[in-house]
Design a protein around this motif. Structure first.
Motif, PDB file in Angstrom:
ATOM      1  N   ASP A 279     -12.937  15.908  -0.453  1.00  0.00           N
ATOM      2  CA  ASP A 279     -14.291  16.153   0.047  1.00  0.00           C
ATOM      3  C   ASP A 279     -15.325  15.403  -0.786  1.00  0.00           C
ATOM      4  O   ASP A 279     -16.375  15.954  -1.173  1.00  0.00           O
ATOM      5  CB  ASP A 279     -14.582  17.661   0.029  1.00  0.00           C
ATOM      6  CG  ASP A 279     -15.775  18.040   0.904  1.00  0.00           C
ATOM      7  OD1 ASP A 279     -16.164  17.217   1.749  1.00  0.00           O
ATOM      8  OD2 ASP A 279     -16.308  19.150   0.720  1.00  0.00           O
ATOM      9  N   ALA A 282     -19.250  14.967   0.284  1.00  0.00           N
ATOM     10  CA  ALA A 282     -20.125  16.137   0.439  1.00  0.00           C
ATOM     11  C   ALA A 282     -21.472  15.905  -0.238  1.00  0.00           C
ATOM     12  O   ALA A 282     -21.584  15.186  -1.232  1.00  0.00           O
ATOM     13  CB  ALA A 282     -19.452  17.376  -0.155  1.00  0.00           C
ATOM     14  N   ILE A 287     -26.234  20.995   1.153  1.00  0.00           N
ATOM     15  CA  ILE A 287     -25.475  22.215   1.441  1.00  0.00           C
ATOM     16  C   ILE A 287     -26.152  23.422   0.789  1.00  0.00           C
ATOM     17  O   ILE A 287     -26.353  24.462   1.423  1.00  0.00           O
ATOM     18  CB  ILE A 287     -24.028  22.069   0.939  1.00  0.00           C
ATOM     19  CG1 ILE A 287     -23.303  20.992   1.753  1.00  0.00           C
ATOM     20  CG2 ILE A 287     -23.279  23.395   1.035  1.00  0.00           C
ATOM     21  CD1 ILE A 287     -21.980  20.557   1.145  1.00  0.00           C
ATOM     22  N   ARG A 308     -16.048  22.587  -3.086  1.00  0.00           N
ATOM     23  CA  ARG A 308     -15.783  21.609  -2.025  1.00  0.00           C
ATOM     24  C   ARG A 308     -14.692  22.127  -1.111  1.00  0.00           C
ATOM     25  O   ARG A 308     -13.892  22.994  -1.475  1.00  0.00           O
ATOM     26  CB  ARG A 308     -15.333  20.273  -2.636  1.00  0.00           C
ATOM     27  CG  ARG A 308     -16.291  19.670  -3.656  1.00  0.00           C
ATOM     28  CD  ARG A 308     -17.521  19.054  -3.008  1.00  0.00           C
ATOM     29  NE  ARG A 308     -18.471  18.585  -4.004  1.00  0.00           N
ATOM     30  CZ  ARG A 308     -18.841  17.317  -4.148  1.00  0.00           C
ATOM     31  NH1 ARG A 308     -18.329  16.386  -3.357  1.00  0.00           N
ATOM     32  NH2 ARG A 308     -19.722  16.974  -5.061  1.00  0.00           N
ATOM     33  N   LEU A 309     -14.636  21.533   0.082  1.00  0.00           N
ATOM     34  CA  LEU A 309     -13.638  21.921   1.076  1.00  0.00           C
ATOM     35  C   LEU A 309     -12.386  21.067   0.935  1.00  0.00           C
ATOM     36  O   LEU A 309     -12.462  19.844   1.097  1.00  0.00           O
ATOM     37  CB  LEU A 309     -14.200  21.725   2.488  1.00  0.00           C
ATOM     38  CG  LEU A 309     -15.287  22.686   2.953  1.00  0.00           C
ATOM     39  CD1 LEU A 309     -15.925  22.140   4.230  1.00  0.00           C
ATOM     40  CD2 LEU A 309     -14.686  24.070   3.208  1.00  0.00           C
ATOM     41  N   SER A 322     -17.080  19.961   7.957  1.00  0.00           N
ATOM     42  CA  SER A 322     -18.104  20.820   7.350  1.00  0.00           C
ATOM     43  C   SER A 322     -18.537  21.948   8.270  1.00  0.00           C
ATOM     44  O   SER A 322     -19.090  22.951   7.813  1.00  0.00           O
ATOM     45  CB  SER A 322     -19.329  19.984   6.965  1.00  0.00           C
ATOM     46  OG  SER A 322     -19.949  19.444   8.125  1.00  0.00           O
ATOM     47  N   TRP A 340     -23.131  23.427   8.082  1.00  0.00           N
ATOM     48  CA  TRP A 340     -22.278  23.671   6.907  1.00  0.00           C
ATOM     49  C   TRP A 340     -21.531  24.999   7.015  1.00  0.00           C
ATOM     50  O   TRP A 340     -21.317  25.684   6.027  1.00  0.00           O
ATOM     51  CB  TRP A 340     -23.124  23.675   5.621  1.00  0.00           C
ATOM     52  CG  TRP A 340     -24.130  22.573   5.537  1.00  0.00           C
ATOM     53  CD1 TRP A 340     -25.477  22.707   5.513  1.00  0.00           C
ATOM     54  CD2 TRP A 340     -23.871  21.174   5.449  1.00  0.00           C
ATOM     55  NE1 TRP A 340     -26.089  21.488   5.426  1.00  0.00           N
ATOM     56  CE2 TRP A 340     -25.121  20.518   5.388  1.00  0.00           C
ATOM     57  CE3 TRP A 340     -22.708  20.402   5.426  1.00  0.00           C
ATOM     58  CZ2 TRP A 340     -25.257  19.134   5.299  1.00  0.00           C
ATOM     59  CZ3 TRP A 340     -22.827  19.023   5.350  1.00  0.00           C
ATOM     60  CH2 TRP A 340     -24.086  18.405   5.285  1.00  0.00           C
ATOM     61  N   TYR A 343     -18.575  25.567   4.670  1.00  0.00           N
ATOM     62  CA  TYR A 343     -18.931  25.809   3.270  1.00  0.00           C
ATOM     63  C   TYR A 343     -19.405  27.250   3.072  1.00  0.00           C
ATOM     64  O   TYR A 343     -19.108  27.869   2.050  1.00  0.00           O
ATOM     65  CB  TYR A 343     -20.020  24.830   2.810  1.00  0.00           C
ATOM     66  CG  TYR A 343     -19.540  23.418   2.666  1.00  0.00           C
ATOM     67  CD1 TYR A 343     -18.881  23.000   1.517  1.00  0.00           C
ATOM     68  CD2 TYR A 343     -19.731  22.494   3.688  1.00  0.00           C
ATOM     69  CE1 TYR A 343     -18.438  21.697   1.377  1.00  0.00           C
ATOM     70  CE2 TYR A 343     -19.294  21.187   3.562  1.00  0.00           C
ATOM     71  CZ  TYR A 343     -18.645  20.792   2.407  1.00  0.00           C
ATOM     72  OH  TYR A 343     -18.200  19.500   2.291  1.00  0.00           O
ATOM     73  N   HIS A 347     -17.650  29.884   0.450  1.00  0.00           N
ATOM     74  CA  HIS A 347     -18.311  30.647  -0.609  1.00  0.00           C
ATOM     75  C   HIS A 347     -18.003  32.137  -0.480  1.00  0.00           C
ATOM     76  O   HIS A 347     -17.778  32.822  -1.492  1.00  0.00           O
ATOM     77  CB  HIS A 347     -19.813  30.402  -0.572  1.00  0.00           C
ATOM     78  CG  HIS A 347     -20.243  29.170  -1.280  1.00  0.00           C
ATOM     79  ND1 HIS A 347     -20.350  29.099  -2.652  1.00  0.00           N
ATOM     80  CD2 HIS A 347     -20.565  27.932  -0.823  1.00  0.00           C
ATOM     81  CE1 HIS A 347     -20.727  27.890  -3.012  1.00  0.00           C
ATOM     82  NE2 HIS A 347     -20.881  27.155  -1.925  1.00  0.00           N
TER      83      HIS A 347
END
Length: 368
Positions: A279, A282, A287, A308-309, A322, A340, A343, A347
């Motif tokens: 990723d 990014a 984000i 990050r993914l 994303s 996003w 993301y 989280h």
């Protein structure tokens, strides 16, 4: 100036150049009309007068306008960024294919067909978001990859031409002569020596980056990870070559790679896949800004700004990574997280918050 250049605040760009603000590195490039050179905002060279500069969103738009890359700040080492990211799924998918060499042998019409859009529509989207035509983006990709290989690897010039997607050494030499008014070999700052142990180079990204979380996630899904070293075997069927790629975090902003492949033509595709896995494209600032509008996510993003993914080695999804959302229970709330959403879900997952917990929080808030 094209539409994409007009979308930039030219005066704000110049202020960023005056202060060499690293936050803008990769977000735009400055073109100097008096020298014909384009630079990163952090270039150490003396800043030209304002009237001698225009600012464009991508290296491709600079080169299409006739500017050549600065040899001091090396635009090929800028983070792979752009304010358009997350706003055009078609452009994102097209770039992924171009990075894998879709226009090295095919044409724009075939690329548009793979994306399910018309050729004119694809060209319009590229003009809007990147300020350059698809063929110019592909050409710049080849040139900047070649420059990186010349200055970072031990490949011979013939091997660099092959590895960066040029059809022949002659075309490679002619392109560099036209762009830089010199043969490519003069860009190498040391004596050329035989390549040993594969192609060694680095890929850039924008810090912060939570390497512990990324390597743990890759190991958990079954990738080969030992300490801070990630490895993957290459296959002819998927990658176009047999060999291995090894990646390990370097200094901030760089991922160090060693690629061993029996066919160097596979290198652009391998690099594109590594960028996706880690990723690297990014935009943590964008984000954080957008997700922090949700009061639930704001403290989570502040606590882990470098998440990050983990990406797939092969990716055929139609949605931008994303914006993919696997948890349907989050779909209603996640609409405010676009583009996003993935993301936001990440989280929550790292913080151990499930969709049921969110609904319970909302119920308690409404009851109060």
């Amino acid at each position: 100036m094209d539409t994409a250049a007009h979308s930039l605040d030219q005066e704000a760009c110049y202020r960023a150049v005056l202060t060499r603000d690293a936050r803008f590195d990769g977000r735009f490039f400055g073109c100097v009309k008096t020298t014909g050179i384009y630079c990163r905002p952090v270039c150490p060279a003396r800043t030209p007068k304002r009237e001698n500069m225009i600012f464009v969103p991508t290296a491709a738009s600079a080169e299409e306008a006739g500017f050549r890359a600065c040899l001091r700040c090396r635009p090929e080492t800028a983070p792979d960024m752009g304010a358009w990211r997350g706003t055009s799924n078609t452009v994102s998918r097209a770039l992924a294919l171009i990075e894998q060499g879709a226009l090295d042998e095919g044409d724009v019409d075939a690329l548009a067909g793979r994306l399910g859009v018309g050729e004119r529509q694809l060209r319009r989207l590229f003009r809007q978001h990147l300020g350059a035509a698809p063929v110019s983006v592909a050409q710049t990709r080849r040139v900047l990859l070649a420059k990186a290989l010349i200055q970072e690897s031990d490949l011979s010039m013939a091997e660099v031409a092959l590895a960066s997607g040029f059809g022949s050494v002659r075309r490679f030499n002619e392109t560099f002569q036209a762009l830089y008014d010199r043969p490519p070999s003069t860009l190498r700052r040391r004596t050329e020596r035989p390549s040993e142990g594969g192609v060694r180079l680095s890929l850039t990204y924008r810090p912060p980056y939570d390497w512990d979380a990324m390597l743990a996630a890759l190991a958990a899904r079954g990738d080969a990870v030992e300490s801070t070293v990630w490895r993957r075997d290459l296959s002819r069927e998927i990658d176009g070559a047999v060999g291995r790629v090894t990646a390990t975090p370097g200094e901030p902003g760089r991922l160090r790679l060693v690629v061993e492949a029996d066919d160097l033509r596979a290198l652009p595709g391998v690099l594109a896949r590594v960028r996706r896995v880690f990723d690297l494209s990014a935009d943590p600032e964008a984000i954080a800004r957008d997700l922090s509008a949700d009061p639930l996510l704001k403290p989570l993003v502040e606590a882990r700004p470098g998440l990050r993914l983990p990406g797939a080695w092969t990716d055929t999804g139609d949605d931008a990574p994303s914006d993919r959302l696997d948890d349907a229970a989050l779909s209603e709330r996640a609409e405010r997280w676009r583009p996003w959403r993935a993301y936001g879900a990440l989280h929550l997952r790292v913080a151990g918050i499930a969709a049921a917990d969110i609904m319970e929080m909302d119920d308690d808030r409404q009851a109060a």
